[in-house]
Design an enzyme around this catalytic site. Structure first.
Site, short mmCIF file in Angstrom:
data_model
loop_
_atom_site.label_atom_id
_atom_site.label_comp_id
_atom_site.label_asym_id
_atom_site.label_seq_id
_atom_site.Cartn_x
_atom_site.Cartn_y
_atom_site.Cartn_z
N ASN A 81 67.51 56.06 87.59
CA ASN A 81 67.33 56.55 86.22
C ASN A 81 68.01 57.91 86.14
O ASN A 81 67.49 58.90 86.64
CB ASN A 81 65.82 56.66 85.93
CG ASN A 81 65.52 57.30 84.59
OD1 ASN A 81 66.43 57.55 83.79
ND2 ASN A 81 64.25 57.59 84.34
N TRP A 82 69.19 57.91 85.55
CA TRP A 82 69.98 59.15 85.55
C TRP A 82 69.46 60.16 84.51
O TRP A 82 69.93 61.29 84.45
CB TRP A 82 71.47 58.83 85.30
CG TRP A 82 72.11 58.06 86.43
CD1 TRP A 82 71.50 57.68 87.62
CD2 TRP A 82 73.46 57.59 86.51
NE1 TRP A 82 72.41 57.00 88.41
CE2 TRP A 82 73.62 56.92 87.76
CE3 TRP A 82 74.56 57.65 85.65
CZ2 TRP A 82 74.82 56.34 88.15
CZ3 TRP A 82 75.77 57.06 86.04
CH2 TRP A 82 75.90 56.42 87.28
N LYS A 83 68.54 59.74 83.67
CA LYS A 83 67.94 60.61 82.65
C LYS A 83 69.04 61.31 81.82
O LYS A 83 70.10 60.72 81.61
CB LYS A 83 66.99 61.61 83.31
CG LYS A 83 65.92 60.88 84.16
CD LYS A 83 64.77 61.74 84.56
CE LYS A 83 63.78 60.92 85.38
NZ LYS A 83 62.61 61.66 85.79
N HIS B 203 59.01 54.93 79.71
CA HIS B 203 59.05 55.95 80.75
C HIS B 203 58.10 57.10 80.38
O HIS B 203 57.93 57.42 79.20
CB HIS B 203 60.48 56.48 80.92
CG HIS B 203 60.59 57.38 82.11
ND1 HIS B 203 60.27 58.71 82.05
CD2 HIS B 203 60.94 57.13 83.40
CE1 HIS B 203 60.42 59.25 83.27
NE2 HIS B 203 60.83 58.30 84.09
N GLU C 139 58.37 60.19 80.44
CA GLU C 139 58.94 61.27 79.62
C GLU C 139 59.02 60.86 78.16
O GLU C 139 58.93 61.70 77.26
CB GLU C 139 60.32 61.66 80.19
CG GLU C 139 60.16 62.49 81.46
CD GLU C 139 61.18 62.20 82.54
OE1 GLU C 139 62.27 61.69 82.24
OE2 GLU C 139 60.88 62.50 83.72
N GLU D 63 54.64 54.72 87.99
CA GLU D 63 55.12 56.08 88.21
C GLU D 63 54.01 57.07 87.86
O GLU D 63 53.83 57.43 86.69
CB GLU D 63 56.33 56.37 87.33
CG GLU D 63 57.51 55.45 87.58
CD GLU D 63 58.82 56.06 87.12
OE1 GLU D 63 59.67 56.32 87.97
OE2 GLU D 63 58.97 56.32 85.92
N GLY E 288 59.58 64.02 89.43
CA GLY E 288 60.39 65.24 89.40
C GLY E 288 59.70 66.45 89.99
O GLY E 288 60.17 67.58 89.84
N SER F 201 59.52 61.00 92.74
CA SER F 201 59.99 61.76 93.91
C SER F 201 60.36 60.89 95.10
O SER F 201 60.16 61.28 96.25
CB SER F 201 58.97 62.83 94.31
OG SER F 201 58.79 63.76 93.25
N GLY G 58 64.69 58.91 90.06
CA GLY G 58 65.31 59.87 89.15
C GLY G 58 66.29 60.76 89.89
O GLY G 58 67.41 60.39 90.19
N GLY G 59 65.83 61.95 90.24
CA GLY G 59 66.68 62.97 90.85
C GLY G 59 67.56 62.47 91.98
O GLY G 59 68.76 62.77 92.02
P1 PGA Z 1 62.07 61.38 90.12
O1 PGA Z 1 61.94 60.56 88.75
O2 PGA Z 1 62.57 60.41 91.16
O3 PGA Z 1 63.04 62.48 89.83
O4 PGA Z 1 60.70 61.89 90.46
C1 PGA Z 1 61.51 59.23 88.74
C2 PGA Z 1 61.50 58.69 87.35
O5 PGA Z 1 61.16 59.43 86.41
O6 PGA Z 1 61.83 57.51 87.11
#
Ligand code: PGA
Length: 252
Positions: free
Chosen positions: A10-12, A96, A98, A168, A174, A214, A235-236
């Site tokens: 997930n490149w956000k 998600h 967010e 999640e 994050g 994470s 994500g990251g």
């Molecule tokens: P993260 O994000 O790996 O940066 O914690 C995961 C996600 O939000 O899908």
């Protein structure tokens, strides 16, 4: 257990056109030999087409980070399922955290998107997860169960198999704080039991449940070794070729 593991990036709201294409090209080169794990990347909307082009001919699938539930029309700023299909998407992330907690998406809205995505032939990556305060109040089961039930309302057993659930925990996203293997496996098992109640045991056994929050190359293997963890939503660490490839290498 015959579920193929599935790792999605997930490149956000990161990268630009050039760096998104470069990342996709790097992944194609690095992961060319991978066959045991399903892999997808979910770039921001403006880069879907360019990234899709870079992925062409590879086994890496394209996904989007969200969509709207209407077919077309006067919905300024929104993107339809058909548009995502048109530009080459296989998957779409829905609900998600967010979007739930920053943008304010409700279970009902996410459910409408889910039904539309499935009807349009997209495969949802349907996110659920509790806030830190909810975990501390021992409400994890209640919160996650509600999100799963409402998010899948009206989805048949046959269609539920097209859905990947992504657990999640919001406090792990994050933050660098990954859920322990026990915490993650416990919730995944609970979700699978719930899916068996909602549908039937064969459907629950067929559905993939990813862990997200994470995930890194250094912790992926122990998470992905768990019985009910069928992959990761990353994500990251999905923004770096070596880290993301390291996570995929950790799959069973
Ligand atoms: P993260 O994000 O790996 O940066 O914690 C995961 C996600 O939000 O899908």
């Amino acid at each position: 257990m015959s579920r193929k593991q599935f790792v999605a990036g997930n490149w956000k709201m990161n990268l630009n056109n050039a760096s998104a294409v470069k990342l996709a090209e790097g992944l194609v080169a690095k992961l060319a030999g991978n066959a045991k794990v399903d892999v997808a990347v979910c770039p921001p909307f403006p880069y879907l087409a360019a990234v899709g082009k870079a992925l062409a001919g590879s086994k890496i699938a394209l996904g989007a980070q969200d969509m709207f539930y209407e077919e077309d029309g006067a919905y300024t700023g929104e993107v339809s399922a058909a548009m995502l299909k048109d530009v080459g998407c296989t998957y779409v992330i829905l609900g998600h955290s967010e979007r739930r907690h920053v943008i304010g998406e409700t279970d009902e809205l996410i459910n409408r998107k889910q039904l539309k995505a499935i009807a349009a032939g997209l495969l949802p990556i349907f996110c659920v997860g509790e806030l830190l305060a909810e975990r501390q109040a021992e409400e994890t089961t209640e919160v996650v169960s509600r999100q799963v039930r409402l998010g899948l309302e009206g989805v048949s057993a046959a269609d539920a198999r097209k859905v990947t659930v992504a657990y999640e925990p919001v406090w792990a996203i994050g933050t660098g704080v990954v859920a322990t293997v026990q915490q993650a496996q416990e919730v995944h098992k609970m979700i699978r039991q719930l899916l068996a109640e909602m549908y039937d045991s064969a459907t629950a056994q067929a559905m993939r449940i990813q862990y997200g929050g994470s995930v890194k190359a250094s912790n992926a293997a122990e998470l992905l070794a768990c019985e009910d963890i069928d992959g990761a939503l990353v994500g990251g660490a999905s923004l770096k070729v070596d880290e993301f490839a390291g996570i995929i290498a950790g799959a069973r």
